[in-house]
Design a protein around this motif. Structure first.
Motif, PDB file in Angstrom:
ATOM      1  N   GLY A 109      10.996   3.465  -3.722  1.00  0.00           N
ATOM      2  CA  GLY A 109       9.560   3.705  -3.897  1.00  0.00           C
ATOM      3  C   GLY A 109       9.213   4.184  -5.294  1.00  0.00           C
ATOM      4  O   GLY A 109       8.206   3.771  -5.877  1.00  0.00           O
ATOM      5  N   ILE A 110      10.051   5.054  -5.857  1.00  0.00           N
ATOM      6  CA  ILE A 110       9.810   5.572  -7.206  1.00  0.00           C
ATOM      7  C   ILE A 110       9.926   4.455  -8.239  1.00  0.00           C
ATOM      8  O   ILE A 110       9.113   4.354  -9.171  1.00  0.00           O
ATOM      9  N   VAL A 111      10.914   3.568  -8.066  1.00  0.00           N
ATOM     10  CA  VAL A 111      11.078   2.433  -8.989  1.00  0.00           C
ATOM     11  C   VAL A 111       9.859   1.508  -8.922  1.00  0.00           C
ATOM     12  O   VAL A 111       9.302   1.107  -9.955  1.00  0.00           O
ATOM     13  N   LEU A 112       9.410   1.172  -7.713  1.00  0.00           N
ATOM     14  CA  LEU A 112       8.239   0.302  -7.547  1.00  0.00           C
ATOM     15  C   LEU A 112       6.971   0.970  -8.076  1.00  0.00           C
ATOM     16  O   LEU A 112       6.055   0.298  -8.549  1.00  0.00           O
ATOM     17  N   GLY A 113       6.927   2.320  -8.007  1.00  0.00           N
ATOM     18  CA  GLY A 113       5.749   3.052  -8.475  1.00  0.00           C
ATOM     19  C   GLY A 113       5.523   2.955  -9.966  1.00  0.00           C
ATOM     20  O   GLY A 113       4.433   3.265 -10.465  1.00  0.00           O
ATOM     21  N   LYS A 114       6.525   2.525 -10.704  1.00  0.00           N
ATOM     22  CA  LYS A 114       6.387   2.365 -12.153  1.00  0.00           C
ATOM     23  C   LYS A 114       5.737   1.030 -12.536  1.00  0.00           C
ATOM     24  O   LYS A 114       5.390   0.810 -13.693  1.00  0.00           O
ATOM     25  N   ILE A 115       5.600   0.146 -11.556  1.00  0.00           N
ATOM     26  CA  ILE A 115       4.993  -1.166 -11.821  1.00  0.00           C
ATOM     27  C   ILE A 115       3.483  -1.019 -11.904  1.00  0.00           C
ATOM     28  O   ILE A 115       2.854  -0.398 -11.051  1.00  0.00           O
ATOM     29  N   LYS A 116       2.879  -1.618 -12.954  1.00  0.00           N
ATOM     30  CA  LYS A 116       1.428  -1.589 -13.125  1.00  0.00           C
ATOM     31  C   LYS A 116       0.872  -3.005 -13.070  1.00  0.00           C
ATOM     32  O   LYS A 116       1.425  -3.924 -13.681  1.00  0.00           O
ATOM     33  N   ILE A 117      -0.219  -3.168 -12.353  1.00  0.00           N
ATOM     34  CA  ILE A 117      -0.937  -4.440 -12.296  1.00  0.00           C
ATOM     35  C   ILE A 117      -2.336  -4.198 -12.840  1.00  0.00           C
ATOM     36  O   ILE A 117      -3.089  -3.384 -12.291  1.00  0.00           O
ATOM     37  N   ALA A 118      -2.669  -4.868 -13.943  1.00  0.00           N
ATOM     38  CA  ALA A 118      -3.951  -4.657 -14.644  1.00  0.00           C
ATOM     39  C   ALA A 118      -4.121  -3.193 -15.034  1.00  0.00           C
ATOM     40  O   ALA A 118      -5.217  -2.649 -14.978  1.00  0.00           O
ATOM     41  N   GLY A 119      -3.007  -2.572 -15.405  1.00  0.00           N
ATOM     42  CA  GLY A 119      -3.050  -1.182 -15.861  1.00  0.00           C
ATOM     43  C   GLY A 119      -3.128  -0.158 -14.753  1.00  0.00           C
ATOM     44  O   GLY A 119      -3.254   1.033 -15.014  1.00  0.00           O
ATOM     45  N   ILE A 120      -3.053  -0.593 -13.496  1.00  0.00           N
ATOM     46  CA  ILE A 120      -3.184   0.312 -12.351  1.00  0.00           C
ATOM     47  C   ILE A 120      -1.867   0.356 -11.585  1.00  0.00           C
ATOM     48  O   ILE A 120      -1.254  -0.681 -11.319  1.00  0.00           O
ATOM     49  N   SER A 121      -1.435   1.550 -11.226  1.00  0.00           N
ATOM     50  CA  SER A 121      -0.215   1.727 -10.443  1.00  0.00           C
ATOM     51  C   SER A 121      -0.508   2.598  -9.228  1.00  0.00           C
ATOM     52  O   SER A 121      -1.344   3.508  -9.293  1.00  0.00           O
ATOM     53  N   LEU A 122       0.165   2.314  -8.129  1.00  0.00           N
ATOM     54  CA  LEU A 122       0.016   3.131  -6.919  1.00  0.00           C
ATOM     55  C   LEU A 122       0.932   4.346  -6.932  1.00  0.00           C
ATOM     56  O   LEU A 122       0.879   5.179  -6.033  1.00  0.00           O
ATOM     57  N   GLY A 123       1.809   4.452  -7.946  1.00  0.00           N
ATOM     58  CA  GLY A 123       2.636   5.639  -8.120  1.00  0.00           C
ATOM     59  C   GLY A 123       3.534   5.903  -6.919  1.00  0.00           C
ATOM     60  O   GLY A 123       4.110   4.994  -6.319  1.00  0.00           O
ATOM     61  N   VAL A 124       3.627   7.197  -6.554  1.00  0.00           N
ATOM     62  CA  VAL A 124       4.551   7.586  -5.482  1.00  0.00           C
ATOM     63  C   VAL A 124       4.140   7.060  -4.112  1.00  0.00           C
ATOM     64  O   VAL A 124       4.940   7.102  -3.164  1.00  0.00           O
ATOM     65  N   THR A 125       2.907   6.534  -3.992  1.00  0.00           N
ATOM     66  CA  THR A 125       2.481   5.995  -2.694  1.00  0.00           C
ATOM     67  C   THR A 125       3.322   4.792  -2.287  1.00  0.00           C
ATOM     68  O   THR A 125       3.386   4.446  -1.107  1.00  0.00           O
TER      69      THR A 125
END
Length: 568
Positions: A41-57
Motif C-alpha cells: 500500500g505504501i509503494v502504491l501510495g507514491k503513484i500520482k495521477i494528474a498530480g494527485i495521490s491517494l497516499g496511505v489510503t
C-alpha cells in the motif's frame, strides 16, 4: 519436476492463506499478511495521477484485495490491531493540534472555524437527506460520508460506536468509505478549481492581499527595533520604571551609551536621552513604543561590542517545564538578557509571565562565560529532546480510553453515548498537550516521532479495516448498488464545499488562498492542501488549513458517532 511445482504451490498457499502447523497458531501468518499489505500500500501510495495521490489510503484497497482472495488475519488479532492502530493515530493527531486548538479561535480564526463548522454541518445534513430518500442503511451512509470527506478517524469512530452499541462490526461502514474515498479526493480539488473560475480569481492580487493580512495578524510575534532614546519625561528613569509607564510588552536588550560603550540593560539600568536602545517587542506594539521612546535608527549591534554575543539556547531540562520566565532568574543571576522565545517556529516576546515548555529556544544576550552558565541551567541538549517521553503518551492513552469508555446519558436517547476509542484519546491528547506544561507534564514530542507514531497507527488501522471488509466488497459494488454510493459520496463532497465556498467569497470576503486552505482543512485532506500550496506558491493555504483542522477533526469524529447512535 511435477513434484517440485506442487511443492512450491503448496508452500505459497501456506504462506498466504495460513496453516496452523506451518505458522504456529496463526499469529505469525497474520503479522506476515499485515506487513505485506502495508508495504504494498505504501509503494502504491507514491503513484500520482494528474498530480494527485491517494497516499496511505492505498493500504485500505490492498487489504480489501487480499481479503477478497481469502488472505486475511486471525479474527481476534485483527480486532485488537485495528483498535490499537486507531488509538495511536488519533492520539498523535491530538498531540500535534493541541497547542494551537484553542488559539485557532482568536481573531480571524473565529470566522474560518465557523465556515468550517458549516461545511461539516451541511455534509451531515446531506448524508441524512440521502439516507431518508434511499434504502441505504445509515451505517453505510456514515462510511460514505467519512470517505467523501477523506476523514479516516470518522470511519474509526463510526465503527467503534456501532460495535459498542451492537457487539459486532458492520463491514458496510468500511465498504462505503472505500467506495467514496477516491472521488472524494478528486471532488475537493475540483471544487477549489470551480470556485476559482466562478469568481474569476486574480491569483497575483489574492497573493498580495493575503500576505498583507498575514503581516497585520502577526502581532504576537517578536521583532527587533533600534531606537535613539528621545523623551524628556522619561530621561533619567530606569528600564523597569519606563516599562511600567509605557505599559506595553517589550524587552530592552542592549544600551549604547553616548561614549560608544555597549551594555546589557537590566531592570535598574538608567536611560538618558541620546542613547541607542535595542528593543524586542511584538509587531503590534512596535509603532507605539517608537512613539514613546524615540526615533528609529539603523544599527549593526553585532559589530559594536565583541564582548557581547547572542545565542539561542534550548530548554531541555524537564524541571523547567511550565515555569514562568521570571522564575528562572537568569537576568538577575547571570547578567544576561532573554529577548525572544522561539516556540514551534514562532518568535515570542520574552515576557516575565511567559510559561516555558520543553523544546523552547531562548535568545540570550551576554558575555560568552555568562551564556555558558545559562546553558547549564537550561540544558541545551538536543540528545535529551530526541528521547521520546513515553510516560505522557501511555498515561494519555490510558486516560483517553477511560474517558472514551464512560457512558454519557442524553435525554431521549435510549443508548448512552460514548466518546469511544477515537473520541476519548483525541480529546485527552488535545487537553494534555495544551495544558500539560502548566502541571509540569512534559508533552514535548519531536515532529519526526509524532509523525512516526501517527503513520504506524493509520497504516495498521487501514490494513485491518481493508482485510476485514474485503470479503463482500466486489459483490456489494457490482451487484449491491455500490456504483450509486460513488455518486452519493461525490454529492456529499462537493455540495457543502461549493455552498460554503461561495458564501465565504461573497459574504465573508475570505481571501481565495486562505479559502483553499479552509476547504482542504474542513475535509482534513492533505492531497487538497498540497494542490492548494502548489497553486498559491506560498504557505497561505497552510495557515487556513491549520486554523480549522483541529476543530474540524473533532467535529468529524463526533458527528460520525452521533449519526450511528441516533439513526442506527
Amino acid at each position: 519436476m511435477h513434484f517440485d511445482i506442487l511443492y512450491v504451490m503448496n508452500l505459497i498457499s501456506e504462506l498466504f492463506f495460513g496453516n496452523d502447523a506451518f505458522w504456529g497458531g496463526g499469529v505469525a501468518h497474520s503479522v506476515f499478511i499485515l506487513a505485506l499489505v502495508i508495504a504494498i500500500g505504501i509503494v502504491l501510495g507514491k503513484i500520482k495521477i494528474a498530480g494527485i495521490s491517494l497516499g496511505v489510503t492505498w493500504i485500505l484497497f490492498v487489504g480489501i484485495a487480499f481479503s477478497h482472495f481469502g488472505m486475511t488475519l486471525n479474527e481476534h488479532l485483527i480486532h485488537f490491531m485495528k483498535e490499537f492502530g486507531l488509538i495511536l493515530f488519533v492520539y498523535s493527531i491530538g498531540l500535534q493540534v493541541g497547542p494551537g486548538f484553542f488559539s485557532s479561535f482568536k481573531k480571524g480564526g473565529i470566522k474560518l472555524n465557523l465556515l468550517a463548522t458549516a461545511i461539516v454541518a451541511f455534509g451531515v445534513i446531506t448524508t441524512i437527506v440521502i439516507y431518508l430518500l434511499t434504502d441505504i442503511p445509515i451505517t453505510t451512509m456514515v462510511g460514505i460520508l467519512s470517505g467523501a470527506v477523506t476523514n479516516t478517524p470518522g470511519l474509526g469512530a463510526a465503527q467503534q460506536a456501532y460495535s459498542d452499541m451492537t457487539g459486532f462490526d458492520d463491514p458496510n461502514i468500511a465498504t462505503g468509505y472505500a467506495v467514496a474515498y477516491p472521488l472524494g479526493v478528486i471532488g475537493i480539488i475540483l471544487t477549489i478549481i470551480l470556485i476559482r473560475y466562478i469568481f474569476r480569481v486574480n491569483m497575483s492580487k489574492e497573493e498580495s492581499n493575503a500576505l498583507e493580512i498575514q503581516e497585520s495578524n502577526a502581532g504576537a510575534t517578536a521583532q527587533r527595533l533600534s531606537l535613539n532614546f528621545q523623551n524628556h519625561a522619561l530621561d533619567g528613569k530606569t528600564v523597569e520604571e519606563i516599562q511600567d509607564l509605557v505599559n506595553r510588552n517589550f524587552v530592552i536588550s542592549r544600551v549604547r551609551r553616548k561614549d560608544g560603550h555597549v551594555e546589557i540593560a537590566g531592570p535598574d539600568t538608567v536611560l538618558h536621552n541620546g542613547e541607542d536602545l535595542l528593543i524586542v517587542t511584538s509587531t503590534a506594539d512596535a509603532d507605539a513604543i517608537a512613539a514613546f521612546l524615540g526615533e528609529e535608527v539603523k544599527l549593526e549591534w553585532l559589530h559594536m561590542d565583541t564582548a557581547l554575543i547572542s545565542r539561542r539556547i534550548l530548554i531541555t531540562k524537564p524541571e523547567l517545564n511550565g515555569k514562568h520566565l521570571s522564575q528562572l532568574q537568569i537576568k538577575s543571576g547571570f547578567g544576561v538578557n532573554i529577548t525572544r522565545v522561539n516556540r514551534a517556529g514562532v518568535d515570542l516576546v520574552a515576557r516575565p509571565a511567559l510559561q516555558m515548555q520543553m523544546g523552547d529556544k531562548l535568545t540570550v544576550v551576554g558575555t560568552p562565560n555568562a551564556i555558558k552558565e545559562v546553558e547549564k541551567i537550561l540544558g541545551n541538549s538536543l540528545k535529551r529532546l530526541d528521547a521520546p517521553n513515553l510516560f505522557v503518551i501511555f498515561i494519555g492513552i490510558f486516560l483517553g480510553v477511560l474517558l472514551g469508555s464512560l457512558p454519557i446519558a442524553f435525554p431521549g436517547i435510549p443508548q448512552p453515548v460514548k466518546l469511544g476509542l477515537a473520541g476519548g484519546p483525541l480529546i485527552v491528547s488535545i487537553l494534555i498537550s495544551r495544558f500539560g506544561p502548566k502541571y509540569k507534564l512534559v508533552t514535548y514530542t519531536t515532529l519526526s516521532a509524532n509523525l512516526m507514531l501517527r503513520e504506524v497507527g493509520i497504516a495498521i488501522f487501514l490494513a485491518c479495516v481493508g482485510l476485514g471488509a474485503g470479503e463482500g466488497f466486489v459483490e456489494t459494488v457490482v451487484n449491491g448498488g455500490g456504483y450509486m454510493w460513488v455518486l452519493y459520496g461525490f454529492i456529499i463532497t462537493v455540495l457543502p464545499l461549493l455552498i460554503v465556498g461561495i458564501l465565504g467569497r461573497l459574504i465573508f470576503k475570505v481571501n481565495y488562498l486562505t479559502l483553499m486552505g479552509l476547504l482542504a482543512g474542513a475535509t482534513t485532506d492533505p492531497p487538497a492542501l498540497a494542490y492548494a500550496n502548489e497553486t498559491a506558491g506560498n504557505d497561505v493555504p497552510s495557515v487556513g488549513y491549520a486554523t480549522v483542522y483541529p476543530l474540524t477533526m473533532f467535529l468529524r469524529v463526533l458527528s460520525a458517532q452521533l449519526l450511528i447512535l441516533f439513526l442506527a
